[in-house]
Structure formats: C-alpha cells, structure tokens
Design an enzyme around this catalytic site. Structure first.
Site, mmCIF file in Angstrom:
data_model
loop_
_atom_site.group_PDB
_atom_site.id
_atom_site.type_symbol
_atom_site.label_atom_id
_atom_site.label_comp_id
_atom_site.label_asym_id
_atom_site.label_seq_id
_atom_site.Cartn_x
_atom_site.Cartn_y
_atom_site.Cartn_z
ATOM 1 N N SER A 1 -0.440 -2.479 8.200
ATOM 2 C CA SER A 1 0.607 -2.896 8.940
ATOM 3 C C SER A 1 1.815 -3.528 8.940
ATOM 4 O O SER A 1 2.888 -2.844 10.007
ATOM 5 C CB SER A 1 0.005 -3.988 9.939
ATOM 6 O OG SER A 1 -0.378 -4.807 9.467
ATOM 7 N N CYS A 2 2.324 -3.390 7.638
ATOM 8 C CA CYS A 2 3.732 -4.006 7.149
ATOM 9 C C CYS A 2 4.219 -2.191 7.248
ATOM 10 O O CYS A 2 3.724 -0.946 6.828
ATOM 11 C CB CYS A 2 3.398 -4.090 5.799
ATOM 12 S SG CYS A 2 2.494 -5.250 5.728
ATOM 13 N N ILE A 3 5.569 -2.224 6.711
ATOM 14 C CA ILE A 3 6.933 -1.302 7.452
ATOM 15 C C ILE A 3 7.313 -1.217 5.815
ATOM 16 O O ILE A 3 7.758 -1.949 5.402
ATOM 17 C CB ILE A 3 7.525 -0.869 8.342
ATOM 18 C CG1 ILE A 3 7.258 -1.325 9.485
ATOM 19 C CG2 ILE A 3 9.142 -0.066 7.600
ATOM 20 C CD1 ILE A 3 6.616 0.495 9.966
#
Lengths: 150, 197
Positions: A29-31
């Site tokens: 879910s991190c960018i």
C-alpha cells in the site's frame, strides 16, 4: 552497478543518488516516489507509508534534489505502489488508494509532472532506479519480471 | 534498532501472553494436522516501522499470508505467514493442492482457527472482549504484506509492537510465523489488564 552498492530505501525513508541503484523493495500500500532530472542524471527516491507524510515528503525530496544540483523545472516524477494487498471488508486496508491520492495532490501542488504511474491492483512491487547508459526506472511485480517504465 | 518505549517488564509480560496464545494455537494446529507441533519461544519487540518490516524477512520473498483483523477491547491484526514450501506441506497433510482454490481456502481456514484460538486465549486470560473478523489471504512479497498491515493501523505512530512466534510441525520441514500486531490503544489496555501498565 553491483548489488552491494544498491541503496535500499526503507519505509519512511528517502535517498538521493547519481550512480548507485535506488530500490524500494516490496511496495504494497506504500508509494515509491522517484523524482529525476535526467539531464543531470540525478534521482531521488522516497518510500511513503501514509497519506499525511506524503504532503511533506514531496517538497522535501524536491528540495534535496535541487540541493545537489537538479534544475527544478526539469524534475519529473514516477510513482509505484498503492496496492490493496488484502481483499477484506475492512476499509482500513484501503490505505493504498489514499496514499496515491495524497502523492498525486502533492506533486500537483509542487507543479511536478507525473511521467509514469504503476499503481493500484493487489500485488506487491519492487521499484528500482538504475544509472546505466540512461537513467532507467523499473518495476517488478510479485511473481513477475522486471519491466522498464520510464 | 530503535529504542523501545516499552519496559523490559512489559515486554516480558507480553512475551508470556504470546507464549500462552501460541501454545493454544499450536494445540489447535496439532489437532488439525494430526501431528505434534512445537512452539518456539515468542519474541516481543517494539520496533521502528522500517525495522519491523525488515525483521519479518527478505522483503521481496513471496509467502502465503493471512491477516485477521481484531476489534473490540484489543485492536490490531493477527498475521500468519507460510513460506511456499511450508504451505505446500501443510496442504499436503490436509490432502489438498496448494495451487488450487481449495488449497488457498484451506490456508485461510487454518489461519482462522489458529488466529481465533490465539486471540481467544489472550481474551480469556485478560478478560478483554475481542472480536476477530474473517481473515483475508494472499500470496505476495513479505515486505508489501507486513508494511501494508502496519500502515493500515499506524495512526501516526512510528513504533510497531510485534509478538512473533513460530509453530513447527514435527517430522516435517514446515513452520509458520505468527505475529500479533496490536495498535497502541490496544496494547495500552492489554498492559493495564495484566498489571504492568
């Protein structure tokens, strides 16, 4: 570039490079945000975990890149990640979508053009910036092969 | 490693809770598979989020993972991770093929049983009302899985509390990692109940 020289940018961290490969392993879910000045062969990478820090991370990375010689109007961005790893009923895991929105907003606010985005879906991804003949940005999805995206 | 804001006494007490929880889960797994199951001594650690992700293993390695969110007096997530070879072994013992939908739902079901027995043991000991939600299964990169679970509950906190135990199926090269990732609100209540707040 040997593997030993790679710079692993961990969750919540950022780094600048002009020669060593930059890598964000296992973005869910991190960018993973990469800013580049191709002409000067400069790249910065940030591994952004939550929407709120995203608003600060974008200008901070821009400033660091300019600080080492990047020309601000030439800086462009690539983003990877923002997946939804688990198909649960709970909204809590929708964090990936909110992360992507926050990073896009922050880039827009800083007037940085977004050159490529490989986001959403449900698979983890690893993002790399390599300094070969040309500066190249790649993505490898879980169980997939490495693909050049910019 | 980042310094923790939990005392040694608190971490010891949490480790003991994890020990009882994973002991109960190990018994459930043993009954499910019809094999003896060993339980490692759990570790309890308060880590920076980046260190917490790193401690889970090589971030790019693919694992079967099941996350079970828990709500109520104790909020957090129970996360189970099986390396692919170990998931294949567990499915083999149950007579299903890991690559099929049945295999995947068997893994989900195992987690459901283990997670529920773990959480119920904690609830029973502490008197906290705990409500597990249905688990979700995936096969993906360790880093992506752990980071996403932590991010979903981070609430602006920079420290993750990980209670980590391993269940080892005797006579099979098979183990699975069990993590309880409570939120800070959750952990505060838990510490209070066991008298080490």
């Amino acid at each position: 570039v040997s593997a030993a020289a790679d710079i692993s940018v961990r969750m919540g961290e950022r780094a600048i490079s002009r020669s060593e490969t930059l890598v964000c392993f296992g973005l869910g879910s991190c960018i993973g945000l990469v800013l580049v000045d191709r002409r000067r062969r400069l790249a910065g990478m940030a591994h952004i975990m939550l929407p709120e820090p995203a608003h600060g991370e974008v200008p901070a990375l821009v400033d660091e890149l300019v600080g080492v010689g990047a020309l601000r109007p030439r800086i462009e961005a690539v983003i990877v990640g923002g997946a939804k790893m688990f198909a649960t009923a709970s909204d809590a895991l929708e964090i990936g979508v909110r992360n992507e929105e926050a990073v896009r907003e922050a880039l827009h606010g800083a007037r940085i053009p977004l050159r490529a985005a490989i986001t959403g879906g449900s698979r983890g991804r690893t993002m790399r910036v390599r300094f070969g003949d040309e500066l190249a940005i790649s993505v490898k999805e879980a169980g997939g092969i490495e693909e050049m995206i910019a | 490693m980042t310094p923790t804001n939990y005392s040694d006494l608190q971490l010891d007490a949490l480790r003991e809770l994890a020990n009882i929880g994973s002991g109960t889960a190990g018994t459930a797994l043993s009954q499910l598979l019809g094999r003896p199951v060993d339980i490692s001594v759990p570790t309890a650690a308060a880590l920076s989020l980046a260190d917490a992700v790193e401690s889970a293993g090589n971030p790019e390695d693919a694992v079967f993972a099941v996350v079970m969110p828990i709500f109520g007096d104790l909020e957090g997530d129970v996360l189970l991770m099986f390396p692919p070879a170990d998931a294949t072994t567990v499915c083999g013992l149950l007579g299903v093929d890991v690559t099929t939908e049945d295999g995947r739902s068997a893994i989900g079901e195992i987690c459901n049983i283990l997670g529920t027995s773990y959480v119920n043991a904690l609830a029973g000991m502490t008197g906290l009302a705990v409500e597990p939600r249905p688990p979700a299964t995936t096969f993906d990169m360790i880093g992506a899985i752990v980071a996403s679970v932590l991010a979903s509950r981070a609430e602006g906190s920079s420290v993750a509390l990980m209670l980590d135990s391993e269940l080892i199926v005797e006579g099979e090269a098979c183990s699975l990692t069990f993590m309880l990732l409570p939120t800070h609100a959750g952990i505060g209540d838990l510490l209070e109940r066991i008298g080490v707040a």
